[in-house]
Design an enzyme around this catalytic site. Structure first.
Site, mmCIF file in Angstrom:
data_model
loop_
_atom_site.group_PDB
_atom_site.id
_atom_site.type_symbol
_atom_site.label_atom_id
_atom_site.label_comp_id
_atom_site.label_asym_id
_atom_site.label_seq_id
_atom_site.Cartn_x
_atom_site.Cartn_y
_atom_site.Cartn_z
ATOM 1 N N GLY A 77 1.015 -0.974 -0.045
ATOM 2 C CA GLY A 77 0.224 0.321 0.446
ATOM 3 C C GLY A 77 1.319 0.884 0.271
ATOM 4 O O GLY A 77 1.937 1.067 0.657
ATOM 5 N N ARG A 141 0.975 -5.937 -5.350
ATOM 6 C CA ARG A 141 1.028 -6.827 -3.668
ATOM 7 C C ARG A 141 1.614 -8.367 -4.146
ATOM 8 O O ARG A 141 1.202 -8.848 -3.533
ATOM 9 C CB ARG A 141 -0.407 -6.685 -2.768
ATOM 10 C CG ARG A 141 -0.759 -5.453 -2.411
ATOM 11 C CD ARG A 141 -1.567 -5.739 -1.512
ATOM 12 N NE ARG A 141 -1.878 -4.605 -0.881
ATOM 13 C CZ ARG A 141 -1.525 -3.561 0.265
ATOM 14 N NH1 ARG A 141 -0.749 -4.506 0.276
ATOM 15 N NH2 ARG A 141 -2.025 -2.239 1.007
ATOM 16 N N ASP A 172 5.700 -8.134 5.605
ATOM 17 C CA ASP A 172 5.773 -8.387 4.744
ATOM 18 C C ASP A 172 6.933 -8.950 4.096
ATOM 19 O O ASP A 172 7.462 -9.914 3.141
ATOM 20 C CB ASP A 172 4.732 -9.242 4.111
ATOM 21 C CG ASP A 172 3.417 -10.315 4.831
ATOM 22 O OD1 ASP A 172 3.836 -10.488 5.821
ATOM 23 O OD2 ASP A 172 2.497 -10.300 4.841
ATOM 24 N N LYS A 198 8.174 1.293 5.407
ATOM 25 C CA LYS A 198 7.052 1.338 5.035
ATOM 26 C C LYS A 198 5.369 1.094 5.502
ATOM 27 O O LYS A 198 5.277 -0.326 5.522
ATOM 28 C CB LYS A 198 7.567 1.129 3.553
ATOM 29 C CG LYS A 198 5.581 2.080 3.244
ATOM 30 C CD LYS A 198 5.055 0.982 2.040
ATOM 31 C CE LYS A 198 4.412 0.723 2.579
ATOM 32 N NZ LYS A 198 3.446 -0.928 1.674
ATOM 33 N N THR A 199 5.248 1.370 6.197
ATOM 34 C CA THR A 199 3.269 1.740 6.049
ATOM 35 C C THR A 199 3.094 2.696 7.143
ATOM 36 O O THR A 199 3.172 2.368 8.244
ATOM 37 C CB THR A 199 3.058 -0.562 6.275
ATOM 38 O OG1 THR A 199 1.512 0.222 6.842
ATOM 39 C CG2 THR A 199 3.651 -0.262 7.393
ATOM 40 N N ASP A 201 0.090 1.839 8.228
ATOM 41 C CA ASP A 201 -0.672 1.198 9.442
ATOM 42 C C ASP A 201 0.544 1.878 10.774
ATOM 43 O O ASP A 201 -0.423 1.028 12.371
ATOM 44 C CB ASP A 201 -1.075 -0.212 9.639
ATOM 45 C CG ASP A 201 -1.730 -0.855 8.114
ATOM 46 O OD1 ASP A 201 -2.431 1.074 7.879
ATOM 47 O OD2 ASP A 201 -2.025 -1.842 7.889
ATOM 48 N N LYS A 238 -26.307 17.713 16.841
ATOM 49 C CA LYS A 238 -27.553 17.234 16.418
ATOM 50 C C LYS A 238 -26.362 15.950 16.022
ATOM 51 O O LYS A 238 -27.737 14.711 15.444
ATOM 52 C CB LYS A 238 -27.583 17.730 15.755
ATOM 53 C CG LYS A 238 -27.371 18.105 13.573
ATOM 54 C CD LYS A 238 -28.274 18.988 13.306
ATOM 55 C CE LYS A 238 -28.123 19.295 12.082
ATOM 56 N NZ LYS A 238 -29.032 19.512 11.091
ATOM 57 N N TYR A 239 -25.520 15.189 15.073
ATOM 58 C CA TYR A 239 -24.998 14.761 14.889
ATOM 59 C C TYR A 239 -23.757 13.609 15.843
ATOM 60 O O TYR A 239 -23.111 14.303 16.767
ATOM 61 C CB TYR A 239 -24.313 14.657 13.660
ATOM 62 C CG TYR A 239 -25.558 15.210 12.367
ATOM 63 C CD1 TYR A 239 -26.670 13.894 12.344
ATOM 64 C CD2 TYR A 239 -24.930 16.024 11.694
ATOM 65 C CE1 TYR A 239 -27.477 14.532 10.942
ATOM 66 C CE2 TYR A 239 -25.766 16.107 10.579
ATOM 67 C CZ TYR A 239 -26.801 15.819 10.371
ATOM 68 O OH TYR A 239 -27.415 16.032 9.487
ATOM 69 N N MET A 246 -7.938 3.276 8.649
ATOM 70 C CA MET A 246 -7.548 2.353 8.039
ATOM 71 C C MET A 246 -6.319 1.925 8.820
ATOM 72 O O MET A 246 -6.041 1.971 9.830
ATOM 73 C CB MET A 246 -6.457 3.158 7.039
ATOM 74 C CG MET A 246 -6.930 2.333 5.997
ATOM 75 S SD MET A 246 -5.969 3.047 4.476
ATOM 76 C CE MET A 246 -7.011 2.112 3.148
ATOM 77 N N GLU A 307 -9.818 0.245 11.594
ATOM 78 C CA GLU A 307 -10.551 -1.022 10.241
ATOM 79 C C GLU A 307 -10.620 -2.161 10.359
ATOM 80 O O GLU A 307 -11.547 -2.794 10.136
ATOM 81 C CB GLU A 307 -9.045 -0.687 9.331
ATOM 82 C CG GLU A 307 -9.965 -1.434 7.697
ATOM 83 C CD GLU A 307 -9.074 -0.773 7.386
ATOM 84 O OE1 GLU A 307 -8.858 -0.548 6.131
ATOM 85 O OE2 GLU A 307 -7.663 -1.327 6.963
ATOM 86 N N TYR A 421 -7.789 6.328 2.173
ATOM 87 C CA TYR A 421 -7.345 6.568 1.148
ATOM 88 C C TYR A 421 -6.775 8.229 0.979
ATOM 89 O O TYR A 421 -5.825 7.978 0.293
ATOM 90 C CB TYR A 421 -7.830 6.348 -0.463
ATOM 91 C CG TYR A 421 -7.823 4.666 -0.391
ATOM 92 C CD1 TYR A 421 -7.166 3.749 -0.618
ATOM 93 C CD2 TYR A 421 -9.524 4.067 0.385
ATOM 94 C CE1 TYR A 421 -6.915 2.566 -0.637
ATOM 95 C CE2 TYR A 421 -10.005 2.825 0.115
ATOM 96 C CZ TYR A 421 -8.366 2.223 0.279
ATOM 97 O OH TYR A 421 -9.132 0.609 0.464
ATOM 98 N N GLY A 423 -5.767 9.476 3.682
ATOM 99 C CA GLY A 423 -4.139 10.154 3.775
ATOM 100 C C GLY A 423 -2.828 9.124 3.238
ATOM 101 O O GLY A 423 -1.258 10.007 3.968
#
Ligand code: FBP
Length: 549
Positions: A77, A141, A172, A198-199, A201, A238-239, A246, A307, A421, A423
């Site tokens: 990714g 990938r 991986d 890298k990631t 995550d 109100k919300y 992710m 996620e 996506y 970010g």
């Protein structure tokens, strides 16, 4: 090509390098290393690359290096800063010997196997400095796991005179980098392999690797958006906003965003798993916070949902693993079925009683999403499961029930969001721009010094960039044995959120207060120019983890 005013200014930004990389470099060997676990197995599988020492760089005296060609691969990714790793490699190589060349393999590891490449010249590199994205050479990938693929790599490296490959990827991909390094040593192929962490995550980190690149920028982008939403929530009142973030497995992104924005709720998957919570318990916790806020007249709020949550709820984990098996073993029958309903009926007959009960209790859209195609590794594509919508529906039901029972008197209206996506390809923050450039530069030095099976490392990141410590960490040091597709395999240990770690502990000390009181923080957009206190700060996760070290 048209570029924005920011891109124009950003193109001339000179990433900050650690002192040791600014002139000639001396490599200093540290202690020999062992793998984090399963030492005997890892040693047997990696006889040439096991036990190598840690390396740190210090200022050295000038040296001449023979010209060499290097290949680079982006794997998996996207993550902000990939282009700076490549420009760091390029500048490092050119500084070592101006005749050095850098080749980029196209569209991920598949480019090495299919012999698709481009020579990265100064003109190309200059266009991509400090930009987000992986579009300079693309990513993919494809898993490198067969000797035929490795041999195709030898063929193209020999053709292009490449003596080293840099693989920029997650756990991986770096595991694959190590397997490749070992294989090339065994075959005496004369090709070194260096990895870069890298990631977005944030789950490729350990004692020696303080963070994976991209995590900083991605979390800052999401935190800006969460802050904006919180300001809206606190204005409109109100919300309830349910925001999925992710991060395929680990909840580092959710936790970091919570530390930056102080939302009312942030679910941490690792905690849910450790406490063996059921889906109903997660829903009840959310509904309780909604109820407590409603009692204060605040019928609004924010809830951050990682996620990967769905795979950390023990009963759902079992259900997903049963579904994966049924789908893998009945691929052609499943493909022949026309509708989602048919698929649902087909798999339902093959599930255990408990899993069937859980499956039937889920909203229909989630049932169907769980039956969608798996990724190339056979995993559910969690970014496509609308967990945030599922939770809204279930919380709504629970609150309606509580209303009947007189336990809840508020109003609940929810909006759902998914940030991922948005970010992954943002222009790298100063931290990521500097960190990535330093990683790339470090990789070029490791290569020039003949190293293989190492991951480029840059430590002491809580300090200013000039005091960062560059070096290399043997990849075998990060490995253990794990069951993958029914077989025990050597893999880099994934770093999940640890429940005794400083970021989580701090979050837990604050979350009850943040739940009921409106304590929102609005971080605003990433700043690329201005005071260092605004522009160069690393993540709160990194600062808390490195505090006192
Ligand atoms: P990497 O681990 O390869 O860096 O990718 C991480 C990630 O962004 C996850 O957060 C997300 O679940 C996944 O990739 C999405 O994959 P895809 O890009 O195939 O939609």
């Amino acid at each position: 090509m048209a570029i924005s005013a920011l891109q124009k200014e950003r193109a001339v930004y000179a990433p900050k390098l650690p002192k040791s990389l600014r002139g000639a470099v001396k490599l200093v060997d540290g202690a020999a290393t062992n793998s984090v676990a399963d030492q005997d197995d890892i040693k047997k599988l990696f006889p040439h690359t096991y036990g190598m020492p840690l390396i740190t760089f210090e200022t050295g005296s000038a040296k001449t290096y023979n010209a060499m060609n290097v290949g680079v691969i982006l794997s998996g990714g996207q993550a902000p800063g990939g282009h700076n790793v490549i420009s760091g490699i390029f500048d490092g190589l050119k500084k070592l010997n101006s005749a050095n060349k850098l080749y980029g393999f196209l569209a991920g590891p598949g480019g090495l196997v299919d012999h698709k490449y481009v020579e990265l010249t100064a003109d190309i590199i200059d266009e991509y400095r400090n930009t987000g994205g992986f579009d300079i050479i693309g990513s993919g990938r494809t898993k490198l796991e067969e000797t035929a693929q490795y041999d195709k790599g030898i063929e193209i490296c020999n053709k292009l005179g490449i003596k080293a490959l840099v693989i920029i990827g997650g756990d991986d991909s770096n595991t694959n980098a190590c397997v490749l390094a070992e294989y090339y040593l065994q075959k005496n192929a004369g090709i070194q392999v260096i990895g870069c962490p890298k990631t977005i995550d944030g789950d490729l980190k350990n004692e020696m690797i303080e963070t994976s690149f991209g995590f900083d920028t991605a979390c800052k982008v999401y935190s800006e958006l969460i802050g904006n939403i919180q300001r809206d929530a606190n204005s409109a009142k109100k919300y309830w906003h349910f925001i999925k973030l992710m991060g395929r497995s680990a909840s580092h992104i959710g936790l970091e965003c919570a530390l930056q924005t102080q939302p009312n709720i942030c679910i941490i998957s690792e905690e849910v798993e450790a406490k063996q919570q059921t889906l109903d318990e997660v829903v009840t916790y959310i509904a309780e916070v909604v109820t407590a806020r409603a009692k204060n007249g605040e019928n609004f709020g924010t809830a951050l949902i990682p996620e990967g949550l769905i795979e950390f709820i023990p009963s759902l984990k079992v259900l997903i693993s049963e579904l994966n098996d049924v789908m893998a073993h009945n691929e052609s029958e499943m493909n022949a079925l026309q509708t989602n309903n048919d698929k649902f009926l087909f798999v339902s007959k093959k599930l255990t009683e408990n899993s069937l009960r859980i499956f039937e209790s889920l909203p229909q859209n989630i049932q169907f999403q769980l039956l969608a195609d798996r990724d190339p590794h056979g995993n559910v594509q969690v970014s496509k499961i609308e967990t945030e919508r599922m939770l809204i529906e279930m919380v709504e039901k629970k609150l309606a029930q509580w209303k009947k029972e007189g336990k809840y008197t508020g109003s609940f209206s929810a909006q759902n969001h998914f940030f991922g996506y948005e970010g992954r390809c943002a222009a790298p923050s100063n931290f990521d721009a500097d960190y990535c450039y330093s990683l790339g530069y470090t990789a070029s030095v490791l290569i020039a010094e003949g190293k293989t099976g190492y991951m480029a490392s840059v430590q002491n990141c809580k300090d200013s960039a000039e005091n960062w410590i560059a070096g290399g960490v043997p990849i075998t040091m990060m490995m253990n044995m794990e069951r993958r597709h029914g077989h025990m395999k050597p893999v880099i240990q994934k770093a999940l959120v640890t429940l005794d770690g400083a970021p989580y502990t701090y979050f837990v000390s604050k979350r009850d207060e943040w739940a009921v009181k409106t304590s929102y923080v609005y971080p605003g957009p990433i700043q690329y120019f201005g005071p260092s206190s605004v522009c160069d700060q690393p993540t709160k996760t990194l600062l808390l983890e490195q505090e006192g070290k």
